[in-house]
Design an enzyme around this catalytic site. Structure first.
Site: not given
Length: 161
Positions: A23, A29, A46
């Site tokens: 990711t 995040c 995520h």
């Protein structure tokens, strides 16, 4: 490695060796990798926000730490992972903006990390490694074959956890 499976923001996916999973652009995040070392099955979520119960429009389970982890475990178990064997590695949760206030909104990265740790603890999943906080973004790649989590950040050396 055969394929690099990409996971977007507020998204999740799973992979089995020889594939790997990545990711991009984890700021506040948190990227949560769950891994069954015996079966070499990995999953990555995520998450953008800590808690789905505080948001009215919360049908995207992958967006939240509390629901995203549950959904990821279900998907992994559907393809043969053993939920009792799972371990975790986490990255992200940066404080991307330097504001003078310590308001809740500004602490979103820290809150994402806290919520992730609380949820994993409730599920009895050990966090084997983490690279969280600070003030820079991260891109992560996880390789189920070796169990290595590679972390790339602009202007920093690649870390392997």
């Amino acid at each position: 490695m055969d394929n690099m499976i990409k996971v977007g923001m507020a998204d999740l996916n799973i992979c089995v060796t020889p594939d790997a999973i990545t990711t991009l652009g984890l700021g506040s995040c948190v990227g949560i990798v769950l891994y069954d070392p015996r079966k070499k099955i990995a999953g990555l979520v995520h998450v953008m926000l800590p808690d789905s119960t505080k948001i009215i429009n919360n049908e995207n389970k992958a967006k939240f730490a509390d629901t995203g982890i549950d959904l990821l475990i279900k998907k992994m178990c559907d393809i043969g992972a053993n939920s009792n064997s799972l371990i975790a590695k986490i990255a992200g949760g940066a404080q991307m903006f330097a504001f003078g206030s310590n308001s809740e909104m500004m602490r979103i990265g820290e809150r994402n990390v806290e919520a992730t740790k609380i949820k994993l603890k409730q599920l009895g999943i050990r966090i084997m490694a983490e690279d969280t906080g600070a003030n820079y973004g991260r891109t992560i790649e996880f390789y189920p074959e070796t169990g290595e989590l590679h972390i790339k950040s602009v202007g920093k050396e690649r870390k392997i956890l």
